[in-house]
Enzyme design. Structure first.
Site, PDB file in Angstrom:
ATOM      1  N   PRO A  17       0.798  -1.218   0.000  1.00  0.00           N
ATOM      2  CA  PRO A  17       0.000   0.000   0.000  1.00  0.00           C
ATOM      3  C   PRO A  17       0.839   1.279   0.000  1.00  0.00           C
ATOM      4  O   PRO A  17       1.883   1.352   0.630  1.00  0.00           O
ATOM      5  CB  PRO A  17      -0.820  -0.104   1.286  1.00  0.00           C
ATOM      6  N   ASN A  18       0.337   2.232  -0.756  1.00  0.00           N
ATOM      7  CA  ASN A  18       0.871   3.585  -0.860  1.00  0.00           C
ATOM      8  C   ASN A  18       2.175   3.691  -1.649  1.00  0.00           C
ATOM      9  O   ASN A  18       2.658   4.799  -1.879  1.00  0.00           O
ATOM     10  CB  ASN A  18       1.037   4.220   0.529  1.00  0.00           C
ATOM     11  N   ARG A  78       4.580  11.106  -2.010  1.00  0.00           N
ATOM     12  CA  ARG A  78       4.338  10.869  -0.587  1.00  0.00           C
ATOM     13  C   ARG A  78       5.625  11.039   0.223  1.00  0.00           C
ATOM     14  O   ARG A  78       6.593  10.317   0.001  1.00  0.00           O
ATOM     15  CB  ARG A  78       3.804   9.449  -0.396  1.00  0.00           C
ATOM     16  N   TYR A 136      10.793   8.940   1.963  1.00  0.00           N
ATOM     17  CA  TYR A 136      10.835   7.866   0.957  1.00  0.00           C
ATOM     18  C   TYR A 136      11.585   8.237  -0.312  1.00  0.00           C
ATOM     19  O   TYR A 136      11.739   7.406  -1.198  1.00  0.00           O
ATOM     20  CB  TYR A 136       9.407   7.433   0.615  1.00  0.00           C
ATOM     21  N   ASN A 187       7.967  -5.558  -0.363  1.00  0.00           N
ATOM     22  CA  ASN A 187       7.848  -4.297   0.359  1.00  0.00           C
ATOM     23  C   ASN A 187       6.371  -4.181   0.705  1.00  0.00           C
ATOM     24  O   ASN A 187       5.577  -3.684  -0.092  1.00  0.00           O
ATOM     25  CB  ASN A 187       8.324  -3.115  -0.478  1.00  0.00           C
ATOM     26  N   ALA A 247       3.038  -0.589   5.231  1.00  0.00           N
ATOM     27  CA  ALA A 247       2.510  -0.633   6.594  1.00  0.00           C
ATOM     28  C   ALA A 247       1.995  -2.010   6.992  1.00  0.00           C
ATOM     29  O   ALA A 247       1.912  -2.316   8.185  1.00  0.00           O
ATOM     30  CB  ALA A 247       1.401   0.407   6.758  1.00  0.00           C
ATOM     31  N   GLU A 260      12.309  -9.223   2.964  1.00  0.00           N
ATOM     32  CA  GLU A 260      11.525  -8.068   3.395  1.00  0.00           C
ATOM     33  C   GLU A 260      12.307  -6.808   3.045  1.00  0.00           C
ATOM     34  O   GLU A 260      13.493  -6.697   3.365  1.00  0.00           O
ATOM     35  CB  GLU A 260      11.298  -8.156   4.902  1.00  0.00           C
ATOM     36  N   HIS A 263      12.334  -2.387   2.782  1.00  0.00           N
ATOM     37  CA  HIS A 263      11.777  -1.084   3.124  1.00  0.00           C
ATOM     38  C   HIS A 263      12.695   0.003   2.592  1.00  0.00           C
ATOM     39  O   HIS A 263      13.923  -0.121   2.683  1.00  0.00           O
ATOM     40  CB  HIS A 263      11.637  -0.920   4.643  1.00  0.00           C
ATOM     41  N   ARG A 302      12.642   4.861  12.996  1.00  0.00           N
ATOM     42  CA  ARG A 302      11.409   5.640  12.902  1.00  0.00           C
ATOM     43  C   ARG A 302      10.517   5.409  14.117  1.00  0.00           C
ATOM     44  O   ARG A 302      10.981   4.953  15.156  1.00  0.00           O
ATOM     45  CB  ARG A 302      10.704   5.290  11.591  1.00  0.00           C
TER      46      ARG A 302
END
Length: 149
Positions: free
Chosen positions: A10-11, A18, A23, A74, A77, A98, A100, A107
């Protein structure tokens, strides 16, 4: 020929717009082009899919069993919330990295929890768009090591 599936959650379709301070300004189409070029140079087949829907990601993970040698995921969230995606990765039995863009460990506290890390062969985070290239190379190495006698 080794085949990899890159799944973006998502996103990630909003990359470049964004929170560019977190990012980066690289768009998802630019990342996809970079991944294809890198995979082609290594003679690796690559499929890239993005979805904002948890069930669609789960369906792709299930379908990867027997179709791909590895997954770069990726999950955005969903990394921090989705036991269902974790279970899908575990049940598909396809080596998964995984990934990111940001360093999730530097964070907010809720981002420090990763359900995926429990079932992934490894995690790459904090290297921005270049993390995808690192993930491709790491997954190829993992697959080749697993094939070695």
């Amino acid at each position: 020929m080794t085949s990899l599936l890159v799944l973006n959650g998502p996103n990630l379709n909003m990359l470049g717009i964004r929170q560019p301070d977190v990012y980066g300004r690289t768009t998802l189409p630019e990342i996809e082009a970079m991944c294809r070029e890198h995979a082609n140079a290594r003679e690796v087949a690559l499929e890239i899919i993005q979805s904002n829907h948890e069930g669609a990601l789960i369906d792709q993970i299930h379908a990867a069993h027997g179709a791909y040698d590895g997954i770069i995921l990726n999950a955005g969230a969903y990394t921090h919330t989705s036991i269902a995606i974790m279970d899908a990765v575990a049940s598909a039995n396809v080596p998964t990295i995984e990934l990111h863009l940001s360093n999730i460990h530097a964070r907010e506290a809720f981002r420090h929890t990763s359900y995926l890390s429990k079932v992934a062969v490894g995690q790459i985070c904090g290297f921005g768009a270049h993390g995808y290239v690192l993930a491709i190379d790491a997954l190829i190495a993992h697959i080749n090591e697993a094939k070695a006698p």
